[in-house]
Design a protein around this motif. Structure first.
Motif, PDB file in Angstrom:
ATOM      1  N   ASP A   3       0.081   2.393  60.632  1.00 26.21           N
ATOM      2  CA  ASP A   3       1.387   2.301  61.289  1.00 26.21           C
ATOM      3  C   ASP A   3       2.117   1.035  60.849  1.00 26.21           C
ATOM      4  O   ASP A   3       2.879   0.430  61.608  1.00 26.21           O
ATOM      5  N   GLY A   4       1.870   0.657  59.585  1.00 25.53           N
ATOM      6  CA  GLY A   4       2.440  -0.584  59.061  1.00 25.53           C
ATOM      7  C   GLY A   4       3.947  -0.657  59.121  1.00 25.53           C
ATOM      8  O   GLY A   4       4.524  -1.739  59.279  1.00 25.53           O
ATOM      9  N   SER A   5       4.608   0.494  59.005  1.00 23.32           N
ATOM     10  CA  SER A   5       6.070   0.474  58.993  1.00 23.32           C
ATOM     11  C   SER A   5       6.653   0.107  60.359  1.00 23.32           C
ATOM     12  O   SER A   5       7.835  -0.226  60.463  1.00 23.32           O
ATOM     13  N   ARG A   6       5.822   0.160  61.430  1.00 20.43           N
ATOM     14  CA  ARG A   6       6.302  -0.249  62.754  1.00 20.43           C
ATOM     15  C   ARG A   6       5.643  -1.555  63.210  1.00 20.43           C
ATOM     16  O   ARG A   6       5.759  -1.940  64.366  1.00 20.43           O
ATOM     17  N   ALA A   7       4.960  -2.209  62.276  1.00 22.24           N
ATOM     18  CA  ALA A   7       4.280  -3.463  62.625  1.00 22.24           C
ATOM     19  C   ALA A   7       5.237  -4.654  62.533  1.00 22.24           C
ATOM     20  O   ALA A   7       6.254  -4.598  61.844  1.00 22.24           O
ATOM     21  N   ASP A   8       4.894  -5.725  63.222  1.00 21.68           N
ATOM     22  CA  ASP A   8       5.601  -6.994  63.050  1.00 21.68           C
ATOM     23  C   ASP A   8       5.307  -7.482  61.633  1.00 21.68           C
ATOM     24  O   ASP A   8       4.140  -7.636  61.246  1.00 21.68           O
ATOM     25  N   LEU A   9       6.330  -7.746  60.846  1.00 24.62           N
ATOM     26  CA  LEU A   9       6.122  -8.056  59.436  1.00 24.62           C
ATOM     27  C   LEU A   9       5.365  -9.361  59.220  1.00 24.62           C
ATOM     28  O   LEU A   9       4.599  -9.484  58.257  1.00 24.62           O
ATOM     29  N   HIS A  15       8.289   7.105  59.878  1.00 21.77           N
ATOM     30  CA  HIS A  15       9.309   6.447  60.699  1.00 21.77           C
ATOM     31  C   HIS A  15      10.319   5.659  59.862  1.00 21.77           C
ATOM     32  O   HIS A  15      11.491   5.508  60.232  1.00 21.77           O
ATOM     33  N   ALA A  16       9.886   5.146  58.726  1.00 23.75           N
ATOM     34  CA  ALA A  16      10.658   4.118  58.015  1.00 23.75           C
ATOM     35  C   ALA A  16      11.872   4.654  57.269  1.00 23.75           C
ATOM     36  O   ALA A  16      11.875   5.772  56.743  1.00 23.75           O
ATOM     37  N   THR A  17      12.891   3.820  57.203  1.00 18.48           N
ATOM     38  CA  THR A  17      14.031   4.046  56.332  1.00 18.48           C
ATOM     39  C   THR A  17      13.774   3.297  55.019  1.00 18.48           C
ATOM     40  O   THR A  17      12.920   2.415  54.952  1.00 18.48           O
ATOM     41  N   PRO A  18      14.506   3.619  53.967  1.00 18.24           N
ATOM     42  CA  PRO A  18      14.332   2.890  52.702  1.00 18.24           C
ATOM     43  C   PRO A  18      14.520   1.384  52.866  1.00 18.24           C
ATOM     44  O   PRO A  18      13.837   0.596  52.192  1.00 18.24           O
ATOM     45  N   ASP A  19      15.421   0.947  53.739  1.00 14.68           N
ATOM     46  CA  ASP A  19      15.653  -0.488  53.941  1.00 14.68           C
ATOM     47  C   ASP A  19      14.391  -1.168  54.473  1.00 14.68           C
ATOM     48  O   ASP A  19      14.030  -2.272  54.044  1.00 14.68           O
ATOM     49  N   ARG A  20      13.723  -0.496  55.411  1.00 13.37           N
ATOM     50  CA  ARG A  20      12.500  -1.052  55.976  1.00 13.37           C
ATOM     51  C   ARG A  20      11.397  -1.118  54.910  1.00 13.37           C
ATOM     52  O   ARG A  20      10.667  -2.107  54.813  1.00 13.37           O
ATOM     53  N   HIS A  70       2.249   4.565  51.003  1.00 12.42           N
ATOM     54  CA  HIS A  70       1.712   5.756  51.663  1.00 12.42           C
ATOM     55  C   HIS A  70       2.810   6.250  52.596  1.00 12.42           C
ATOM     56  O   HIS A  70       2.995   5.715  53.688  1.00 12.42           O
ATOM     57  N   THR A  71       3.559   7.266  52.156  1.00 15.09           N
ATOM     58  CA  THR A  71       4.732   7.705  52.913  1.00 15.09           C
ATOM     59  C   THR A  71       4.588   9.142  53.400  1.00 15.09           C
ATOM     60  O   THR A  71       3.942   9.967  52.745  1.00 15.09           O
ATOM     61  N   HIS A  72       5.196   9.414  54.542  1.00 12.49           N
ATOM     62  CA  HIS A  72       5.235  10.762  55.117  1.00 12.49           C
ATOM     63  C   HIS A  72       6.684  11.237  55.189  1.00 12.49           C
ATOM     64  O   HIS A  72       7.618  10.440  55.132  1.00 12.49           O
ATOM     65  N   ASP A  73       6.838  12.567  55.348  1.00 10.96           N
ATOM     66  CA  ASP A  73       8.165  13.160  55.150  1.00 10.96           C
ATOM     67  C   ASP A  73       8.860  13.576  56.442  1.00 10.96           C
ATOM     68  O   ASP A  73       9.716  14.451  56.442  1.00 10.96           O
ATOM     69  N   ALA A 127      10.247  10.898  52.183  1.00  5.17           N
ATOM     70  CA  ALA A 127       8.970  10.497  51.591  1.00  5.17           C
ATOM     71  C   ALA A 127       9.102  10.089  50.127  1.00  5.17           C
ATOM     72  O   ALA A 127       8.574   9.049  49.710  1.00  5.17           O
ATOM     73  N   VAL A 128       9.795  10.884  49.318  1.00  4.07           N
ATOM     74  CA  VAL A 128       9.938  10.555  47.899  1.00  4.07           C
ATOM     75  C   VAL A 128      10.776   9.300  47.730  1.00  4.07           C
ATOM     76  O   VAL A 128      10.416   8.388  46.976  1.00  4.07           O
ATOM     77  N   THR A 129      11.901   9.237  48.434  1.00  7.07           N
ATOM     78  CA  THR A 129      12.757   8.056  48.338  1.00  7.07           C
ATOM     79  C   THR A 129      11.997   6.801  48.732  1.00  7.07           C
ATOM     80  O   THR A 129      12.052   5.768  48.044  1.00  7.07           O
ATOM     81  N   ASN A 130      11.259   6.870  49.833  1.00  5.04           N
ATOM     82  CA  ASN A 130      10.524   5.694  50.291  1.00  5.04           C
ATOM     83  C   ASN A 130       9.417   5.289  49.324  1.00  5.04           C
ATOM     84  O   ASN A 130       9.160   4.101  49.123  1.00  5.04           O
TER      85      ASN A 130
END
Length: 511
Positions: free
Chosen positions: A152-158, A184-189, A206-209, A214-217
């Protein structure tokens, strides 16, 4: 300098980058609802992934149970060039179980977001870092390649994520990854996250759709410095699935000149995974979908006949495909004429106009016009009668507690042929019987087999469409019946009849 997304200050050039793939079809892909792969099926997929030059194959989760460990061991025993790994939770026992399977490494997942740290695991940031360091050191002491994933790295405190991943690298981890576990993530994140993590050491995406990103990220992650992409064939996986390896591979190859896997094997891989998992491919699926290189529109067909690249971004051969021109209500004169020419049929302008009109009329009724339909229309327009060489007279099939069996009676060049066969099901048995009856004439290859229910209820009618080839000739034939076995055999027999129609030699049996 070759860059993804221009000269953004957080991106890195691709000139000297070696981008690799980790395939998790056998682990994350199998976690999709309804998928369960046998050891033999996993081994077959792993062999094909290795042949396509996929760098890392995550064969499963050793902690799942004895059956899964047997499956992983089956893959490790293949002697593949690819690195074979097991998914492992953040406990020492999982590493021990992975070692029993003789894997090359582990993908060690530890909590990263506060949801996972505090609510799922019930621990603290400090304890997660301490435990991660101990686990990495333990795995390395046992000779394993180690990738640490912050779940869940994309929602972690950086700041915490960076501290955690930095500690993993310092402890000896070979690479780090911050999965977008829930899509969850956007390309900016992704850009912000991976531009920081890639400064620490080798980094994976490691991206989900779930958001369709998913491809963009994955590409943004590569632009930000990641050099390994986790994905699955056909994008199978939990919920909306993982990123599709074939889509990222062709995007990097075609868009940026970055070679990763053997792209010519992507279509066969897609077909294998779809057949093995029972997850059908959407017709409009990029790279491997049925319609990806299929043209019906008159304008598109005409343009494609003049220039292969007119309406295609890259040649189908690049991903192991062939271009297809199909007929329907959008067909034009050029496409119909080209389709007739493939079957050595010449028509004058008046005849072509009539054939096109009938093809369009058939297509407007919602029917895809097969080769057999086209040839029948041409015969009617030109007043030709076709003498069938192979015709189905009778078919019986039985299945139940025993081995499925079938027998067929065919009329072949005026001679009656009777044969029987067995198979894994009644359709397979019936087709085996047909091949036995026809001998060498049935050496045609079944290139595709597709079933559609066209009515509902207990008396549903199905349409079976087959594409078969023999030598340099290919035909597509459809047949409908309330019984799938009958429809299948009729379609196959009709296709074989078309394929041998112009041969002067008799259709001889093997006896």
């Amino acid at each position: 300098m070759t860059s993804l997304f221009g000269d953004h200050p957080a991106t890195a050039p691709l000139d000297d980058r070696d981008v690799q793939f980790l395939d998790t079809t056998l682990r994350d892909g199998e976690q999709a609802p309804g998928i369960s792969l046998s050891p033999e099926e996993k081994a077959e997929i792993a062999r094909e992934l290795d042949s396509a030059n996929v760098d890392v194959i995550e064969a499963g989760s050793a902690c799942t149970g004895p059956g899964e460990r047997e499956t992983i061991s089956r893959v490790t025993d293949l002697g593949l060039d690819a690195r074979v790994t097991s998914f492992a939770r953040g406990v020492r026992g999982d590493i021990d179980l992975a070692l029993e399977c003789d894997v090359d490494g582990v993908n060690l997942v530890v909590p990263a977001s506060d949801r996972h740290v505090e609510q799922k695991v019930g621990t603290t940031h400090e304890q997660v870092i301490e435990d991660t360091v101990e686990l990495v050191e333990y795995a390395k002491e046992h000779g394993l390649w180690v990738e640490v994933l912050g779940e869940d790295g994309s929602r972690a405190d950086l700041d915490f994520l960076e501290e955690l991943m930095g500690a993993a690298i310092d402890a000896g981890a070979d690479r780090i990854c911050a999965p977008d576990t829930v899509g969850h993530a956007t390309p900016d994140r992704i850009l912000e996250m991976y531009s920081r993590l890639s400064e620490l050491g080798p980094t994976s995406t490691h991206t989900h759709d779930d958001l369709g990103l998913a491809v963009t990220n994955a590409l943004v992650g590569v632009a930000a410095g990641a050099d390994l992409v986790h994905g699955t064939i056909n994008g199978i996986g939990e919920r909306a699935g993982n990123v599709a390896i074939e889509e990222v591979a062709i995007a990097l190859d075609h868009g940026y000149g970055v070679e990763t896997v053997d792209t010519e094997r992507l279509y066969d891989l897609g077909q294998l995974v779809s057949t093995t998992t029972g997850v059908p491919l959407a017709p409009n699926k990029a790279v491997v979908g049925e319609n990806a290189f299929t043209h019906e529109s008159g304008i598109h067909t005409d343009g494609t006949l003049k220039d292969d690249a007119m309406y295609e971004p890259y040649p189908p051969e690049k991903v192991g495909r062939k271009r297809r021109l199909v007929l329907g209500k959008h067909a034009g004169r050029a496409g119909v004429e080209a389709a007739l020419a493939e079957h050595d049929i010449e028509v004058d302008d008046e005849e072509l106009g009539e054939v096109v009109a009938r093809v369009k009329a058939l297509g407007e009724r919602g029917k895809r016009v097969t080769d057999a339909d086209l040839l029948t229309i041409a015969e009617e327009v030109q007043g030709r009668e076709r003498e069938r060489r192979v015709e189905l007279v009778d078919l019986t099939a039985a299945s139940g507690s025993g081995t499925p069996t079938a027998s067929v009676r065919l009329d072949v060049d005026g001679e009656e042929r009777v044969a029987s066969g067995t198979g894994s099901g009644p359709v397979d048995a019936a087709i085996a019987a047909v091949r036995s009856a026809l001998g060498a004439a049935a050496d045609a290859q079944l290139d595709s087999y597709h079933v559609d229910a066209i009515t509902g209820g207990t008396d549903a009618v199905v349409t079976v469409e087959v594409e078969m080839s023999r030598g340099d000739r290919t035909v597509t034939v459809a047949a409908s019946d309330s019984d799938i076995t009958t429809a299948s055999v009729r379609a196959m027999v009709d296709a074989l009849d078309r394929l041998v129609a112009d041969e002067e030699t008799p259709v001889l049996a093997d006896d």
